[in-house]
Every structure is written in structure tokens, then in C-alpha cells.
Write a protein that holds these residues in place. Structure first.
Motif, PDB file in Angstrom:
ATOM      1  N   ASP A   1     -25.911  16.320   4.711  1.00  0.00           N
ATOM      2  CA  ASP A   1     -26.193  16.194   3.281  1.00  0.00           C
ATOM      3  C   ASP A   1     -25.116  16.807   2.403  1.00  0.00           C
ATOM      4  OD1 ASP A   1     -28.929  14.921   3.209  1.00  0.00           O
ATOM      5  OD2 ASP A   1     -29.331  16.606   4.522  1.00  0.00           O
ATOM      6  N   TYR A   2     -23.982  17.182   2.999  1.00  0.00           N
ATOM      7  CA  TYR A   2     -22.867  17.664   2.181  1.00  0.00           C
ATOM      8  C   TYR A   2     -22.124  16.483   1.581  1.00  0.00           C
ATOM      9  CZ  TYR A   2     -18.405  19.670   0.788  1.00  0.00           C
ATOM     10  OH  TYR A   2     -17.295  20.035   0.071  1.00  0.00           O
ATOM     11  N   ASN A   3     -22.037  16.467   0.259  1.00  0.00           N
ATOM     12  CA  ASN A   3     -21.333  15.398  -0.452  1.00  0.00           C
ATOM     13  C   ASN A   3     -20.610  16.034  -1.639  1.00  0.00           C
ATOM     14  OD1 ASN A   3     -20.402  13.228  -1.868  1.00  0.00           O
ATOM     15  ND2 ASN A   3     -22.394  12.219  -2.120  1.00  0.00           N
TER      16      ASN A   3
ATOM     17  N   ASP B   1     -29.363  18.914  -3.519  1.00  0.00           N
ATOM     18  CA  ASP B   1     -29.434  20.032  -4.451  1.00  0.00           C
ATOM     19  C   ASP B   1     -29.868  21.310  -3.736  1.00  0.00           C
ATOM     20  OD1 ASP B   1     -28.775  18.297  -6.534  1.00  0.00           O
ATOM     21  OD2 ASP B   1     -30.861  17.831  -6.950  1.00  0.00           O
ATOM     22  N   TYR B   2     -30.793  21.169  -2.776  1.00  0.00           N
ATOM     23  CA  TYR B   2     -31.268  22.338  -2.039  1.00  0.00           C
ATOM     24  C   TYR B   2     -30.101  23.011  -1.318  1.00  0.00           C
ATOM     25  CZ  TYR B   2     -32.891  24.874   2.074  1.00  0.00           C
ATOM     26  OH  TYR B   2     -33.051  25.815   3.056  1.00  0.00           O
ATOM     27  N   TYR B   3     -29.301  22.249  -0.588  1.00  0.00           N
ATOM     28  CA  TYR B   3     -28.198  22.841   0.158  1.00  0.00           C
ATOM     29  C   TYR B   3     -27.176  23.476  -0.777  1.00  0.00           C
ATOM     30  CZ  TYR B   3     -30.076  20.388   4.221  1.00  0.00           C
ATOM     31  OH  TYR B   3     -30.898  19.964   5.217  1.00  0.00           O
ATOM     32  N   ALA B   4     -26.867  22.802  -1.875  1.00  0.00           N
ATOM     33  CA  ALA B   4     -25.873  23.319  -2.816  1.00  0.00           C
ATOM     34  C   ALA B   4     -26.345  24.580  -3.526  1.00  0.00           C
ATOM     35  CB  ALA B   4     -25.518  22.244  -3.845  1.00  0.00           C
ATOM     36  N   SER B   5     -27.656  24.842  -3.500  1.00  0.00           N
ATOM     37  CA  SER B   5     -28.196  26.025  -4.170  1.00  0.00           C
ATOM     38  C   SER B   5     -28.176  27.263  -3.284  1.00  0.00           C
ATOM     39  CB  SER B   5     -29.640  25.756  -4.616  1.00  0.00           C
ATOM     40  OG  SER B   5     -30.524  25.700  -3.493  1.00  0.00           O
ATOM     41  N   LEU B   6     -27.838  27.116  -2.002  1.00  0.00           N
ATOM     42  CA  LEU B   6     -27.904  28.231  -1.062  1.00  0.00           C
ATOM     43  C   LEU B   6     -26.640  29.090  -1.124  1.00  0.00           C
ATOM     44  CD1 LEU B   6     -29.481  26.448   2.044  1.00  0.00           C
ATOM     45  CD2 LEU B   6     -30.623  27.895   0.348  1.00  0.00           C
TER      46      LEU B   6
END
Length: 281
Positions: free
Chosen positions: A164-166, A199-204
Motif C-alpha cells: 500500500d505504499y504509493n 492513509d493509515y500507513y502514511a500516518s504511522l
């Protein structure tokens, strides 16, 4: 970020790789870094002072005996025999200051001459799209080697790029802009109910550290796994072993008294408290 060197110690140019956790669910990154510090017999070389990290203090984390040598919120360690440096973070970052913290960390790491940063962290298993039914834990990664986060060398280890990294996705792009010095607020106006999995991953925290180190021109790798809250020592062993594989180290050469050569840190004995008093049953 300021630091105070331990007497007679200094940061060594012979330790170009630095390993650190990004705080997340289950504390897997912190546990894995403690395991690596203990097994590599790394020496504490500095106490780090970062205003965005909440203060804390505890007893000696590594032992072999708890002699009252304080462990603080942010510390630097090095093992010259294994050519490794570490930062251990024992308390969270103040809400709203994660990007500021990540940028300060990247500046500090660059200033002491480290050129490869390995970030260990965990992901909420409730967020994964595809459930892996195999018994083995899957290791995921992100690398600054290519713009899309991929690295052929890591694929050879059997790892999977975080799917999910983009970097062109809104929140990842926004995070990169902040890390590069964009004059923007760290808080986005979007309704959290509308957040996507990206968005979840980018918020970590790992995402902020990855973006800040990448913006600084440092080589950075994230080593990740999914987990849930609870006893995550098995995941910590597996991520520590994955990092050793990445860096060409054999855990059995640590010559510890634990399984596969590991030296289990003293702090692990009190992670979940003492066992129940069986006389009450």
C-alpha cells in the motif's frame, strides 16, 4: 536534537549502519532493538535529548543484573565489533510533533556520519487486506533504493514490499512535502472516517522517519510485520533475525545463552509483570 556523550565514549565512523524502532502496535520495534543491542553487546555512547519525546526513566534494560543504571527515553548505542549503531526510543512522541521529530532524527543521524538507517516497526494486523494462512511470519519492507519503495535485493530475501505504499498518493505526498521542509501543518483537514488504508500507513511513525531520512539523502530501509496487541516477543525475534539477514550477520555468532545465539535483555523479564500467585486458585 541535543546529546550528551557517555564519559570516554564517542560515535564511531566504523559503525555506518544505524538501527532504530518506530513505535507502533505491540512495541515490536522496541523489543527487537533491545534484543539486538543486548545480543551485539553494544555500549551506550550517548543520551539523546529531543523536546518532542515524552520523558521517562527506568532501571537498566540489559543487565545482567538491575543495578540501578538508569535507562532514559532516547539513547544511542554502538557495537564496533559488529559495525552497528542503534537508537532506542522508550517513550512516544508528543501528538502532532511526529514529523518534527523525524526531521530532527534525520539531521542528527546525518551529523554523526551514519549512511544506512534501518527502521523496525509493526503494522496492525486488523488493517491487512489479505490474510496469509501460512505459519511463517511475512516480513514487509520499504526501501529508498527506488522511488516506488522496491528493492530487488530485499525481494531475494523472500520479503514483500509494503503493497500500500504509493508515493504519489495524497497523504504520502503530503508527508514527503513536510519532510522536505514544506511550510504546511502536520494535521490534515480530512475526516478520519474517510481515511483509506494508504492513509493509515502514511500516518504511522515509520512513515515519517522513512520520509525524513529519504529527504535528507540517507539510505533508509523499513523492516515491518503485522501483529496484534499482546505478547509479541516471537515477532520481535523474527524481525531482529530479518535485520541480521539483511545486514549479513549471523545471530548464532552472538554466542548468547538464548535460542539461536540471542542474548535476551533483562528488561524482557518484566514486560508483562510477574506470573500470578498460584495460591489464589
Amino acid at each position: 536534537m541535543e546529546f550528551a556523550l557517555v564519559e570516554t565514549e564517542s560515535f564511531s565512523p566504523s559503525c555506518p549502519t544505524l538501527i532504530m524502532p518506530a513505535l507502533s502496535i505491540g512495541n515490536v520495534g522496541q523489543l527487537a532493538v533491545d534484543l539486538l543491542i543486548s545480543s551485539a553487546r553494544a555500549r551506550r555512547v550517548a543520551y539523546l535529548d529531543e523536546p518532542s519525546v515524552l520523558p521517562c526513566a527506568g532501571n537498566d534494560a540489559f543487565g545482567p543484573d538491575a543495578v540501578g543504571d538508569l535507562a532514559l527515553a532516547l539513547e544511542g548505542y554502538e557495537s564496533t565489533s559488529h559495525r552497528l549503531a542503534f537508537i532506542q526510543q522508550r517513550s512516544p512522541v508528543i501528538t502532532g510533533m511526529m514529523v518534527s521529530f523525524a526531521k530532527n532524527v534525520a539531521d542528527f543521524i546525518s551529523s554523526i556520519g551514519k549512511n544506512h538507517i534501518v527502521i523496525i516497526s509493526s503494522l496492525d494486523s486488523g488493517k491487512r487486506r489479505v490474510i496469509d494462512a501460512s505459519s511463517d511470519m511475512q516480513v514487509y519492507y520499504l526501501s529508498s533504493c527506488n522511488e516506488d519503495g522496491s528493492d530487488p535485493e530485499y525481494e531475494k530475501l523472500g520479503w514483500k514490499k509494503l503493497e500500500d505504499y504509493n508515493p504519489s498518493q495524497k497523504r504520502w505526498s503530503y508527508l514527503a512535502s513536510l519532510a522536505e521542509g514544506g511550510g504546511l501543518s502536520e494535521d490534515m483537514d480530512d475526516d478520519t472516517d474517510e481515511m483509506t488504508i494508504n492513509d493509515y500507513y502514511a500516518s504511522l511513525p515509520f512513515a515519517a522517519l522513512f520520509s525524513a531520512c529519504k529527504a535528507k539523502g540517507l539510505k533508509v530501509s523499513c523492516v515491518l510485520c503485522y501483529c496484534s496487541e499482546g505478547d509479541n516477543m516471537p515477532e520481535s525475534f523474527q524481525l531482529a533475525e530479518a535485520v541480521c539477514k539483511l545486514l549479513g550477520h549471523d545471530p548464532e555468532k552472538f554466542h548468547g545463552n538464548g535460542s539461536n545465539g540471542w542474548i535476551v535483555p533483562l528488561s524482557w523479564k518484566s514486560v508483562y509483570g510477574p506470573p500470578p500467585d498460584m495460591s489464589i486458585f
